[in-house]
Write a protein that holds these residues in place. Structure first.
Motif, short mmCIF file in Angstrom:
data_model
loop_
_atom_site.label_atom_id
_atom_site.label_comp_id
_atom_site.label_asym_id
_atom_site.label_seq_id
_atom_site.Cartn_x
_atom_site.Cartn_y
_atom_site.Cartn_z
N LYS A 233 -27.52 -17.19 -7.10
CA LYS A 233 -26.13 -17.69 -7.04
C LYS A 233 -25.72 -18.92 -7.92
O LYS A 233 -24.72 -18.85 -8.35
CB LYS A 233 -26.18 -18.23 -5.38
CG LYS A 233 -24.72 -18.59 -5.01
CD LYS A 233 -25.07 -18.96 -3.51
CE LYS A 233 -23.68 -19.46 -3.08
NZ LYS A 233 -23.57 -19.92 -1.51
N ASN A 234 -26.68 -19.88 -8.07
CA ASN A 234 -26.28 -20.90 -9.00
C ASN A 234 -26.04 -20.65 -10.27
O ASN A 234 -25.16 -21.14 -10.98
CB ASN A 234 -27.55 -22.09 -8.84
CG ASN A 234 -27.57 -22.72 -7.53
OD1 ASN A 234 -26.22 -22.63 -6.82
ND2 ASN A 234 -28.65 -23.36 -7.30
N THR A 235 -26.90 -19.45 -10.86
CA THR A 235 -26.74 -19.09 -12.25
C THR A 235 -25.45 -18.34 -12.47
O THR A 235 -24.70 -18.44 -13.34
CB THR A 235 -27.72 -18.07 -12.59
OG1 THR A 235 -29.07 -18.71 -12.46
CG2 THR A 235 -27.59 -17.64 -13.89
N ALA A 236 -24.94 -17.48 -11.31
CA ALA A 236 -23.65 -17.01 -11.35
C ALA A 236 -22.48 -17.90 -11.15
O ALA A 236 -21.52 -17.75 -11.99
CB ALA A 236 -23.48 -15.90 -10.17
N THR A 237 -22.79 -19.04 -10.77
CA THR A 237 -21.77 -20.07 -10.43
C THR A 237 -21.29 -20.71 -11.84
O THR A 237 -20.52 -21.07 -12.27
CB THR A 237 -22.07 -21.36 -9.36
OG1 THR A 237 -22.19 -20.51 -8.28
CG2 THR A 237 -20.99 -22.09 -9.40
N VAL A 238 -22.52 -21.10 -12.61
CA VAL A 238 -22.73 -21.54 -13.75
C VAL A 238 -21.95 -20.84 -14.88
O VAL A 238 -21.18 -21.10 -15.74
CB VAL A 238 -24.02 -22.05 -14.13
CG1 VAL A 238 -24.10 -22.49 -15.70
CG2 VAL A 238 -24.48 -22.94 -13.47
N ILE A 239 -22.27 -19.53 -14.83
CA ILE A 239 -21.69 -18.54 -15.77
C ILE A 239 -20.27 -18.36 -15.61
O ILE A 239 -19.54 -18.51 -16.51
CB ILE A 239 -22.45 -17.19 -15.66
CG1 ILE A 239 -23.92 -17.24 -16.22
CG2 ILE A 239 -21.44 -16.08 -16.29
CD1 ILE A 239 -24.87 -16.22 -16.01
N LEU A 240 -19.76 -18.21 -14.49
CA LEU A 240 -18.22 -17.96 -14.07
C LEU A 240 -17.37 -19.43 -14.43
O LEU A 240 -16.47 -19.27 -14.95
CB LEU A 240 -18.12 -17.70 -12.67
CG LEU A 240 -18.45 -16.25 -12.31
CD1 LEU A 240 -18.61 -16.18 -10.88
CD2 LEU A 240 -17.66 -15.60 -12.93
N CYS A 241 -18.21 -20.59 -14.26
CA CYS A 241 -17.53 -21.82 -14.50
C CYS A 241 -17.31 -22.00 -16.16
O CYS A 241 -16.45 -22.37 -16.61
CB CYS A 241 -17.97 -23.10 -14.04
SG CYS A 241 -18.02 -23.02 -12.17
N SER A 242 -18.35 -21.44 -16.84
CA SER A 242 -18.56 -21.87 -18.14
C SER A 242 -17.38 -20.78 -18.63
O SER A 242 -16.74 -20.93 -19.72
CB SER A 242 -19.95 -21.14 -18.83
OG SER A 242 -20.57 -22.19 -18.29
N LEU A 243 -17.27 -19.54 -18.33
CA LEU A 243 -16.39 -18.21 -18.71
C LEU A 243 -14.95 -19.04 -18.40
O LEU A 243 -13.89 -18.96 -19.24
CB LEU A 243 -16.58 -17.21 -18.09
CG LEU A 243 -17.83 -16.33 -18.44
CD1 LEU A 243 -18.01 -15.03 -17.93
CD2 LEU A 243 -17.47 -16.05 -20.14
N GLY A 244 -14.78 -19.60 -17.25
CA GLY A 244 -13.31 -20.11 -16.81
C GLY A 244 -12.96 -21.09 -17.76
O GLY A 244 -11.78 -21.25 -18.39
N ILE A 245 -13.66 -22.09 -18.08
CA ILE A 245 -13.53 -23.15 -18.87
C ILE A 245 -13.27 -22.55 -20.47
O ILE A 245 -12.32 -23.31 -21.23
CB ILE A 245 -14.53 -24.20 -18.99
CG1 ILE A 245 -14.45 -25.02 -17.54
CG2 ILE A 245 -14.54 -25.42 -20.10
CD1 ILE A 245 -15.86 -25.93 -17.16
N GLY A 246 -14.02 -21.86 -20.87
CA GLY A 246 -13.85 -21.31 -22.10
C GLY A 246 -12.56 -20.37 -22.39
O GLY A 246 -11.89 -20.56 -23.47
N VAL A 247 -12.20 -19.79 -21.30
CA VAL A 247 -10.72 -19.01 -21.07
C VAL A 247 -9.85 -20.08 -21.30
O VAL A 247 -8.89 -19.96 -22.11
CB VAL A 247 -10.75 -18.04 -20.14
CG1 VAL A 247 -9.12 -17.72 -20.01
CG2 VAL A 247 -11.66 -16.81 -20.06
N PHE A 248 -9.86 -21.19 -20.42
CA PHE A 248 -8.97 -22.26 -20.62
C PHE A 248 -8.77 -22.91 -21.82
O PHE A 248 -7.72 -23.10 -22.53
CB PHE A 248 -9.12 -23.44 -19.41
CG PHE A 248 -8.35 -24.63 -19.53
CD1 PHE A 248 -7.08 -24.38 -19.03
CD2 PHE A 248 -8.69 -25.69 -20.22
CE1 PHE A 248 -6.17 -25.38 -18.98
CE2 PHE A 248 -7.93 -26.72 -20.06
CZ PHE A 248 -6.63 -26.73 -19.62
#
Length: 71
Positions: free
Chosen positions: A35-50
């Motif tokens: 769960k923590n790994t998925a959260t980190v990946i999603l946040c990283s992708l979101g910031i990358g897209v931004f």
């Protein structure tokens, strides 16, 4: 010679203490890690897209300004 024995004793003590401390650690479950790994990946992708969108808009704005002033 005596200092070598002190160093060896010091190392042995350090490893024993480290082992003792690691036994006190409460390790997370596999589900929690996933769960923590998925959260980190999603946040990283979101910031990358931004950043990607911001970079595109900023580049377009600068290109527009340069074209406007260069005629």
């Amino acid at each position: 010679m005596a200092e070598e024995k002190k160093v060896k004793k010091g190392r042995g003590r350090w490893f024993r203490e480290m082992k003792s401390e690691l036994k006190k650690v409460v390790w997370p479950s596999a589900g929690k890690v996933a769960k923590n790994t998925a959260t980190v990946i999603l946040c990283s992708l979101g910031i990358g897209v931004f950043i990607w969108i911001f970079d595109g808009v900023a580049g377009l704005a600068i290109q527009t300004l340069l074209n406007a002033f260069n005629g």
